[in-house]
Design a protein around this motif. Structure first.
Motif, PDB file in Angstrom:
ATOM      1  N   ARG A 164       0.879  -1.860  -0.087  1.00 17.92           N
ATOM      2  CA  ARG A 164       0.120   0.357   0.174  1.00 17.92           C
ATOM      3  C   ARG A 164       0.651   1.165   0.174  1.00 17.92           C
ATOM      4  NH1 ARG A 164      -1.955  -0.536   5.124  1.00 17.92           N
ATOM      5  NH2 ARG A 164      -3.885  -2.005   4.054  1.00 17.92           N
ATOM      6  N   THR A 201       0.777   4.251  -2.792  1.00 21.19           N
ATOM      7  CA  THR A 201       0.439   5.302  -2.387  1.00 21.19           C
ATOM      8  C   THR A 201       1.305   6.335  -2.945  1.00 21.19           C
ATOM      9  OG1 THR A 201       0.728   5.236  -0.233  1.00 21.19           O
ATOM     10  CG2 THR A 201      -1.086   4.816  -0.899  1.00 21.19           C
ATOM     11  N   SER A 239      -8.454  -6.749  -2.185  1.00 19.03           N
ATOM     12  CA  SER A 239      -9.012  -5.601  -1.577  1.00 19.03           C
ATOM     13  C   SER A 239      -8.269  -4.574  -2.170  1.00 19.03           C
ATOM     14  CB  SER A 239      -9.509  -5.918  -0.562  1.00 19.03           C
ATOM     15  OG  SER A 239      -9.878  -7.133  -0.325  1.00 19.03           O
ATOM     16  N   LEU A 240      -7.243  -4.775  -1.581  1.00 20.69           N
ATOM     17  CA  LEU A 240      -6.284  -3.251  -1.332  1.00 20.69           C
ATOM     18  C   LEU A 240      -6.253  -3.342  -2.871  1.00 20.69           C
ATOM     19  CD1 LEU A 240      -4.259  -1.947  -0.509  1.00 20.69           C
ATOM     20  CD2 LEU A 240      -2.134  -3.980  -0.805  1.00 20.69           C
ATOM     21  N   GLN A 251      -8.655  -2.980  -5.578  1.00 20.61           N
ATOM     22  CA  GLN A 251      -9.721  -2.537  -6.048  1.00 20.61           C
ATOM     23  C   GLN A 251     -10.083  -1.350  -5.578  1.00 20.61           C
ATOM     24  OE1 GLN A 251     -13.268  -3.864  -3.523  1.00 20.61           O
ATOM     25  NE2 GLN A 251     -14.313  -3.190  -4.672  1.00 20.61           N
ATOM     26  N   ARG A 252      -8.653  -0.439  -4.335  1.00 22.36           N
ATOM     27  CA  ARG A 252      -9.109   0.544  -3.832  1.00 22.36           C
ATOM     28  C   ARG A 252      -7.862   1.407  -4.411  1.00 22.36           C
ATOM     29  NH1 ARG A 252      -9.058  -2.844   1.477  1.00 22.36           N
ATOM     30  NH2 ARG A 252      -7.037  -1.920   1.667  1.00 22.36           N
ATOM     31  N   LEU A 253      -6.875   0.561  -4.604  1.00 24.05           N
ATOM     32  CA  LEU A 253      -6.146   1.341  -5.339  1.00 24.05           C
ATOM     33  C   LEU A 253      -5.939   1.271  -6.966  1.00 24.05           C
ATOM     34  CD1 LEU A 253      -3.681   1.810  -2.788  1.00 24.05           C
ATOM     35  CD2 LEU A 253      -5.015   3.416  -3.219  1.00 24.05           C
TER      36      LEU A 253
END
Length: 299
Positions: A191, A195, A219-220, A222-224
Motif C-alpha cells: 500500500r 500510494t 481488496s487492496l 480494488q482500493r488502488l
C-alpha cells in the motif's frame, strides 16, 4: 524545530556525554532499562554513530560491535519518524561493509521489526525478553543473497523489496500466496509503495483460488486500481513454470524455486538477478490475458 540533521561516526571517548545523553533518555528513562545494563564494557570497542540536529545537539545514537552486531539504536522522541534512525542504520551498514563483514545482526524490539525488515534484515529464532522488553533477533547478509526459510523471513523480504522499489514492483505468484501476500506488514508495504506512485504488476497462474478466499490483496487492488494491474497465465509453456518471485526496480528480489513453498533466497542489492527475473516476467506478462474476473472489483 529544524528538520535538518547529520549523522557521523564519532570517537567514543570524546562523544560519550552526547551518546549517554540520548541513550539514557530513551533507554533508561523511557523504557526503564536499568542503567547498569544500558552501559556495558563493549562500548569502547564499538563503532559509534551520532545524529545531531542543525544546531549540533545530539538526537540519535547507534553502534556496531566488532563482531557485526548493531545496537543501542536510539532517537529522541521529537525526532522519530524523520529518517534519523534509517540514516544511522545505513551509516552503520556502510561501516560494516568497509570492515569486510559478511553479515550484520541485531536484537530488534518487536515494535521495530518492520523498520529493520525495510532495510533487508530477516528475523531468525524465537522472540526473547531482554531488559523486560520483547525482542527478535534479525540478520542482514551483505553483498550476497540471504536464505529465506520460513514465513516470517518471507514477509520481511517482501517488505524490504517493496520499501525500496521506486516505480515498478512485479509479483509472479501461483495463487496470491496465502500467508505471504496477505501478511499485514506486506500489505502495508505494498500500500505504501502504491500510494507513493508506484505500479504493481501481479501475474497469476490461478485466479479462482484467491477469489474464493477473498484474498486481501484483491481488496487492496480494488482500493488502488490505478496502481495495480493483474494478468492470468494461460499459455502451457508458462503454466509449467514452477517458481515464484517478487522483484523491484532498485535491485531487490525474493525468488522461490517452488512457488507453493516459501523457502528461497532474497537480496536488496542484486540488480543483475532482477534483470534476469524481469526477462522471465515480461515474456510471460505479454502472453498472459488481463484478469477480467477481477474487473468487477474495479481492477
Amino acid at each position: 524545530m529544524s528538520r535538518e540533521f547529520s549523522v557521523d561516526v564519532v570517537d567514543f571517548a570524546s562523544a560519550l556525554p552526547d551518546l549517554r545523553a540520548v541513550r539514557e533518555v530513551v533507554f533508561v528513562q523511557e523504557q526503564r532499562v536499568p542503567v547498569e545494563i544500558e552501559r556495558d564494557a563493549l562500548d569502547p570497542a564499538c563503532v559509534h554513530v551520532l545524529a545531531r540536529d542543525g544546531e549540533g545537539r545530539a538526537v540519535g545514537t547507534g553502534r556496531l560491535a566488532p563482531g557485526g552486531k548493531v545496537g543501542r539504536m536510539a532517537v529522541l522522541a521529537g525526532w522519530r519518524g524523520r529518517g534519523v534512525g534509517r540514516s544511522m542504520l545505513l551509516r552503520l551498514l556502510d561501516e560494516a561493509r568497509a570492515r569486510g563483514l559478511a553479515e550484520v545482526v541485531l536484537s530488534a524490539q518487536v515494535d521495530a521489526e518492520r523498520f529493520y525488515a525495510a532495510e533487508g534484515f530477516l528475523p531468525y529464532g524465537e522472540r526473547f525478553e531482554e531488559a523486560g522488553i520483547q525482542h527478535q533477533a534479525m540478520r542482514r547478509v551483505l553483498g550476497s543473497p540471504a536464505a529465506v526459510e520460513n514465513a516470517a523471513q518471507a514477509a520481511a523480504a517482501v517488505v524490504g523489496i517493496a520499501t525500496h522499489a521506486r516505480r515498478l514492483l512485479t509479483i509472479y505468484t501461483r495463487e496470491m500466496d496465502a500467508g505471504l501476500l496477505d501478511h499485514p506488514a506486506v500489505l502495508a508495504a505494498l500500500r505504501g509503495f502504491a500510494t507513493r506512485g508506484g505500479e504493481v504488476r501481479v501475474l497469476l497462474q490461478d485466479v479462482e483460488t484467491p477469489q474464493r478466499a477473498h484474498a486481501p490483496l484483491i481488496s487492496l487492488m480494488q482500493r488502488l486500481p490505478s496502481s495495480f494491474s493483474a494478468r492470468v497465465i494461460e499459455e502451457p509453456v508458462d503454466r509449467t513454470y514452477p517458481s515464484a518471485f517478487v522483484a523491484g526496480d532498485t535491485g531487490g528480489w525474493y525468488f522461490r524455486p517452488l512457488g507453493h513453498r516459501v523457502d528461497g533466497e532474497t537480496q536488496l542489492d542484486g540488480a543483475a538477478r532482477v534483470r534476469q527475473l524481469k526477462t522471465v516476467f515480461d515474456a510471460a506478462w505479454e502472453r498472459a490475458r488481463p484478469a477480467t474476473e477481477l474487473r468487477a472489483l474495479g481492477i
